[in-house]
Structures are given as C-alpha cells and as structure tokens.
Design a protein around this motif. Structure first.
Motif, PDB file in Angstrom:
ATOM      1  N   SER A  78     -25.716  40.956 -16.214  1.00  0.00           N
ATOM      2  CA  SER A  78     -25.149  39.619 -16.171  1.00  0.00           C
ATOM      3  C   SER A  78     -24.697  39.316 -14.738  1.00  0.00           C
ATOM      4  CB  SER A  78     -23.971  39.519 -17.140  1.00  0.00           C
ATOM      5  OG  SER A  78     -23.457  38.211 -17.117  1.00  0.00           O
ATOM      6  N   ILE A  79     -25.225  38.242 -14.185  1.00  0.00           N
ATOM      7  CA  ILE A  79     -24.936  37.876 -12.799  1.00  0.00           C
ATOM      8  C   ILE A  79     -24.263  36.514 -12.776  1.00  0.00           C
ATOM      9  CG2 ILE A  79     -25.936  37.394 -10.538  1.00  0.00           C
ATOM     10  CD1 ILE A  79     -28.220  39.263 -11.261  1.00  0.00           C
ATOM     11  N   ASN A  80     -23.106  36.433 -12.122  1.00  0.00           N
ATOM     12  CA  ASN A  80     -22.371  35.189 -11.983  1.00  0.00           C
ATOM     13  C   ASN A  80     -22.914  34.436 -10.770  1.00  0.00           C
ATOM     14  OD1 ASN A  80     -20.500  33.139 -11.476  1.00  0.00           O
ATOM     15  ND2 ASN A  80     -18.862  34.321 -12.426  1.00  0.00           N
ATOM     16  N   LEU A  81     -23.465  33.255 -10.999  1.00  0.00           N
ATOM     17  CA  LEU A  81     -24.087  32.466  -9.940  1.00  0.00           C
ATOM     18  C   LEU A  81     -23.224  31.291  -9.484  1.00  0.00           C
ATOM     19  CD1 LEU A  81     -27.743  32.410 -11.291  1.00  0.00           C
ATOM     20  CD2 LEU A  81     -26.768  33.883  -9.524  1.00  0.00           C
ATOM     21  N   TYR A  82     -21.928  31.358  -9.717  1.00  0.00           N
ATOM     22  CA  TYR A  82     -21.031  30.261  -9.362  1.00  0.00           C
ATOM     23  C   TYR A  82     -21.130  29.890  -7.876  1.00  0.00           C
ATOM     24  CZ  TYR A  82     -16.792  27.582  -8.568  1.00  0.00           C
ATOM     25  OH  TYR A  82     -15.918  26.602  -8.193  1.00  0.00           O
ATOM     26  N   TYR A  83     -21.136  30.884  -7.009  1.00  0.00           N
ATOM     27  CA  TYR A  83     -21.115  30.626  -5.567  1.00  0.00           C
ATOM     28  C   TYR A  83     -22.468  30.228  -4.995  1.00  0.00           C
ATOM     29  CZ  TYR A  83     -16.414  32.394  -5.720  1.00  0.00           C
ATOM     30  OH  TYR A  83     -15.096  32.559  -6.016  1.00  0.00           O
ATOM     31  N   THR A  84     -23.505  30.175  -5.835  1.00  0.00           N
ATOM     32  CA  THR A  84     -24.807  29.696  -5.368  1.00  0.00           C
ATOM     33  C   THR A  84     -24.897  28.175  -5.392  1.00  0.00           C
ATOM     34  OG1 THR A  84     -25.789  29.798  -7.571  1.00  0.00           O
ATOM     35  CG2 THR A  84     -25.981  31.775  -6.191  1.00  0.00           C
ATOM     36  N   GLN A 100     -42.005  33.976 -12.417  1.00  0.00           N
ATOM     37  CA  GLN A 100     -40.837  33.089 -12.382  1.00  0.00           C
ATOM     38  C   GLN A 100     -40.472  32.672 -13.793  1.00  0.00           C
ATOM     39  OE1 GLN A 100     -41.245  29.625  -9.986  1.00  0.00           O
ATOM     40  NE2 GLN A 100     -40.672  30.691  -8.120  1.00  0.00           N
ATOM     41  N   THR A 101     -39.185  32.752 -14.087  1.00  0.00           N
ATOM     42  CA  THR A 101     -38.686  32.259 -15.361  1.00  0.00           C
ATOM     43  C   THR A 101     -37.558  31.283 -15.081  1.00  0.00           C
ATOM     44  OG1 THR A 101     -37.143  34.106 -15.558  1.00  0.00           O
ATOM     45  CG2 THR A 101     -39.274  34.356 -16.643  1.00  0.00           C
ATOM     46  N   THR A 102     -37.426  30.306 -15.936  1.00  0.00           N
ATOM     47  CA  THR A 102     -36.333  29.346 -15.818  1.00  0.00           C
ATOM     48  C   THR A 102     -35.315  29.664 -16.902  1.00  0.00           C
ATOM     49  OG1 THR A 102     -37.833  27.670 -14.976  1.00  0.00           O
ATOM     50  CG2 THR A 102     -35.722  26.913 -15.824  1.00  0.00           C
ATOM     51  N   LEU A 103     -34.066  29.867 -16.479  1.00  0.00           N
ATOM     52  CA  LEU A 103     -32.989  30.217 -17.405  1.00  0.00           C
ATOM     53  C   LEU A 103     -31.890  29.166 -17.353  1.00  0.00           C
ATOM     54  CD1 LEU A 103     -32.631  34.018 -16.542  1.00  0.00           C
ATOM     55  CD2 LEU A 103     -33.846  33.019 -18.470  1.00  0.00           C
ATOM     56  N   GLU A 104     -31.211  29.009 -18.459  1.00  0.00           N
ATOM     57  CA  GLU A 104     -30.042  28.140 -18.526  1.00  0.00           C
ATOM     58  C   GLU A 104     -28.809  28.947 -18.129  1.00  0.00           C
ATOM     59  OE1 GLU A 104     -29.735  24.866 -19.543  1.00  0.00           O
ATOM     60  OE2 GLU A 104     -31.916  24.705 -19.655  1.00  0.00           O
ATOM     61  N   LEU A 105     -27.975  28.374 -17.270  1.00  0.00           N
ATOM     62  CA  LEU A 105     -26.720  29.027 -16.940  1.00  0.00           C
ATOM     63  C   LEU A 105     -25.747  28.844 -18.090  1.00  0.00           C
ATOM     64  CD1 LEU A 105     -27.863  28.507 -13.905  1.00  0.00           C
ATOM     65  CD2 LEU A 105     -25.504  28.990 -13.329  1.00  0.00           C
ATOM     66  N   ARG A 106     -25.004  29.891 -18.390  1.00  0.00           N
ATOM     67  CA  ARG A 106     -23.962  29.776 -19.415  1.00  0.00           C
ATOM     68  C   ARG A 106     -22.805  28.956 -18.856  1.00  0.00           C
ATOM     69  NH1 ARG A 106     -24.374  35.906 -19.732  1.00  0.00           N
ATOM     70  NH2 ARG A 106     -26.230  36.219 -20.976  1.00  0.00           N
ATOM     71  N   ARG A 107     -21.857  28.659 -19.699  1.00  0.00           N
ATOM     72  CA  ARG A 107     -20.708  27.853 -19.261  1.00  0.00           C
ATOM     73  C   ARG A 107     -19.896  28.538 -18.174  1.00  0.00           C
ATOM     74  NH1 ARG A 107     -17.712  24.904 -24.073  1.00  0.00           N
ATOM     75  NH2 ARG A 107     -16.495  24.367 -22.257  1.00  0.00           N
ATOM     76  N   ASP A 108     -19.966  29.878 -18.108  1.00  0.00           N
ATOM     77  CA  ASP A 108     -19.238  30.607 -17.065  1.00  0.00           C
ATOM     78  C   ASP A 108     -20.120  30.904 -15.848  1.00  0.00           C
ATOM     79  OD1 ASP A 108     -20.890  32.478 -18.212  1.00  0.00           O
ATOM     80  OD2 ASP A 108     -19.325  33.981 -18.511  1.00  0.00           O
TER      81      ASP A 108
END
Length: 128
Positions: A78-84, A100-108
């Motif tokens: 699990s990688i937090n991408l907030y700072y991207t 390449q895959t497209t993923l939905e970011l979770r609420r966090d």
C-alpha cells in the motif's frame, strides 16, 4: 581514492549492469532528484521501499522496492500518493516493460500495488 585497475568494467556482465542503471537514472533523473518519502524501513527482515515525489512533473511518483532477503518476496504494498498531487485515478507502470494499469485512489490517497521481487533484487513503479 580506490583504484581498480585500467578498466572500468570487469567483464560484459558488469558493463551491462552499469549501463542499465545509468540509462535508468538518465531516463528518470527529474523524479529521482525530487523529494523522497520512506515507505518501509530498511530492517533486513523484509522489503524496504522509498517513494520519490514531485507533483510538477508528468511522472508524479516513482517507488523503489528492494528485497534484501535470500528468498523471493511477493505480496501487495500500500503506497500513499498524497504528496504526488494525484487525487482520483493514477496510471501505474511496473518497471519499463511493465503493463500500465489505471487504479482508483482510496479516500486516504493510497493504492495497493502487487509485487514479486526475486531474492536480493529491486523493482520500481511509476505513477502518473
């Protein structure tokens, strides 16, 4: 200084390894020289990981995951991408030849990426 002799490479395999990582650095120089977030501590008991981030670049993040153990490691990370700066979806690519895959970011702001890393090896993911 440490002098190894008149040759830069020991043999063709060391030349290939050096060429591979120099090409990798040149290709990802902008993101690799950006800010770093440590995702998992290097304790030699499991994988360790860092995330390079820069929301101003086309490649907003690059995660490097290293397996220091003597056996292969597989799982989901699990990688937090907030700072991207990404906020809804993200295109994830594993290494250069990965799909390449497209993923939905979770609420966090996290995504879960599957990994399979051979013993004492590394893989990386780019996030756009």
């Amino acid at each position: 200084p440490c002098w190894r002799g008149p040759a830069l490479y020991d043999d063709d395999s060391s030349k290939a390894a050096i060429s591979k990582w120099v090409k990798f650095y040149k290709q990802h120089r902008d993101i690799l020289t950006s800010d770093i977030i440590h995702l998992r501590r290097a304790d030699h008991q499991g994988i360790d990981a860092i995330l390079h981030v820069n929301p101003a670049l086309p490649t907003k993040g690059l995660a490097m995951i290293f397996n220091p153990m003597a056996e292969a490691a597989t799982g989901n990370f699990s990688i937090n991408l907030y700072y991207t700066g990404l906020d809804s979806t993200v295109r994830v690519t594993e290494q250069e030849d990965g799909v390449q895959t497209t993923l939905e970011l979770r609420r966090d702001y996290t995504v879960s990426v599957p990994y399979s890393i051979p013993a004492r090896n590394v893989t990386w993911f780019t996030f756009e």
